[in-house]
Design an enzyme around this catalytic site. Sequence first.
Site: not given
Ligand code: ATP
Ligand code: MG
Length: 468
Positions: A82, A84, A164
Site C-alpha cells: 500500500d 502512505d 521505527d
Molecule cells: P507494510 O509493507 O507492512 O505496509 P509499512 O512499513 O508500510 O509495511 P505500516 O504499518 O503500513 O508499515 O506503517 C507505515 C509506516 O509508519 C512505517 O513504514 C513506519 O515508518 C511507520 N510506523 C508504523 N507503525 C509504527 C510503529 N509502531 N512505530 C513507529 N513507526 C511506525
Molecule cells: Mg504500509
Amino acid sequence: MIRRIINRLLGNDAKQKGKPRPGKRQANGEPVILGRSAHGIRRDAINDCALKTCESLADAGFKAFVVGGAVRDLMLGKKPKDFDVATDATPEEVRRLFRRSRIIGRRFRIVHVMCGRDTIEVTTFRAAGNLGGEEEDERPTDETGRILEDNIFGSQSEDAARRDFTVNALYYDPLREEIWDYHGGAEDCRKKILRMIGDPATRFREDPVRMLRAARFAAKLDFHIDPDTRKPVAELAPLLGNVPRARIFDEAVKLLMSGHALRGVHQLRAEGLHHGMLPLLDTILDDPQGKRFIEAGLKNTDQRIHEDKPASPAFLFASLLWPQVQRRWKAIEGAGEKPIPALFAAMDEVLDAQREQLAIPRRFDGMIKEVWALQPRFDYRSGVRPFRLLEHPRFRAGYDFLLIRVESGEVPEELGDWWTDFQDADDESRKAMLLAESGPKPKRRRRRRKSAGPDSAASTPADEFPAS
Ligand code: ATP
Ligand code: MG
C-alpha cells in the site's frame, strides 16, 4: 503541474527553500537527498492515487511525500502493499482538501483519501519522542512507557525520528523524484539490515508491537536484525502482554498473510516473541507431526499469496490450531466419548483456550469449525456421502485443508488423490470410483439435536459419522 516543477527547480517554492542539496550528508537532523539515479525509483511505479494526493497537497502549499513501506519496497525492487503519504498539513487541512476523505483513529489520527477503489493513508508529520535522550517526551504513556496517544505534530525530521526502522523512514517526493533519507535507510536497504532508529530498548518500550514488526520485516524482506536492535528483545518480549489483544491479532494477521508466514513464524520463535503472539507454537512445534502440519499449512498460504489466490486468515488459524484440536480430540475420545461429539468438544475447547491470548475474533469461528468438522467426512468414499460432501458450500476449503493433512503425512496421499480425481470426474466415472460399502451401514437419520447450532457443517448430525 509543469509550472510547479519548474518553479521548484528554480527554487521559487517558498516551502522548499533552504532544503539540503542532493547527494551530501547533512548536519544533524538534516536528510541526505538522493536523486533519481541514486535511488532508481521511477515515478510511474507510484500508485496514481498517491501521486494525485501528493500533487494536490503540494498545490495547496504543503509538503507531501510517499513514505514508509512503499518507498522501502520500491528501493528493494518489490511491489508495495500500500502507499502512505506524509505531509505537514494537519488532518483537518487534509480533510478539507479532498472531497472523498475522512479522519480516522484516536491513538493516532490520520486521514484516508479515496480515489476510485484506492485509499491512501495521509499522516501529518509527528513530533519525535525522546528516543532515549534527555528531552521530555510529552506523549501520554502507561506505567510501562507504552505510548497511548501520538498526535503531537512536528517537523519532517522529527517525523523521521519517530518512525521505527531506518528503512521505514525514507521520504519520496514524486514531483522532484527525490528521496529524503534521514537515518541511513537507503544504505540499510542495500545491506539488508533492519535497524531501529534511536535507542532500541526505549523504542520497544514505547510500543512493544515494534518487536513483532521487527520479526515480520526481517522475514518478509529477508533482512538481518541489527545486533543492537535485537539485544533488548529477549528481555522486553513480556511487554507484549500489556498491548491490547486486538492489536496483537492485527499484527499476527499481517505476519501470517505477508506471503512469508513460514519464515515469520520461525523468526518469532527465534526471538522468543511467540509467547506474546502465538503462544500455541511452543507445544506444537516441539511435536514432529504438529510441526510438519503447521509448516505445510503456512507454506500453502505463502504459496497462495504469491500466486495471488485468495487466502483467508480463518483458514490459516484453522491450520495453526488443528494439531491441538487433534490432540484434544484423541484425548476426549480416549476418555470414552464417541468420535464426532469428541471432535466437536475438542473444537470448542481449543477455540476458547486461544481466546485468552490471541483473541481470534468470533466471526471467524464459523469457518474455522466448518473446515475442521468436514475432515472426517472425507473418509467416506461410498454410497451418496461423497456426492453430498461435494455440494457442501465449504467443500473447497475442506478439500484444501485435507491436502495439507496429506502433505504433512497425517493422512495417506491416496486419499487426497482420490478426492482430487473425484471432483474432476464426470458423473459416470464418479460412480465407478466409489468404494464398496464397508463397516456398519449408516443408521437412519435421527432428528437434529436442538443444541447443534446454526452452521451446516458444524451442526452435522452425529449419525453422519458412525463410530467405525
Ligand atoms: P507494510 O509493507 O507492512 O505496509 P509499512 O512499513 O508500510 O509495511 P505500516 O504499518 O503500513 O508499515 O506503517 C507505515 C509506516 O509508519 C512505517 O513504514 C513506519 O515508518 C511507520 N510506523 C508504523 N507503525 C509504527 C510503529 N509502531 N512505530 C513507529 N513507526 C511506525
Ligand atoms: Mg504500509
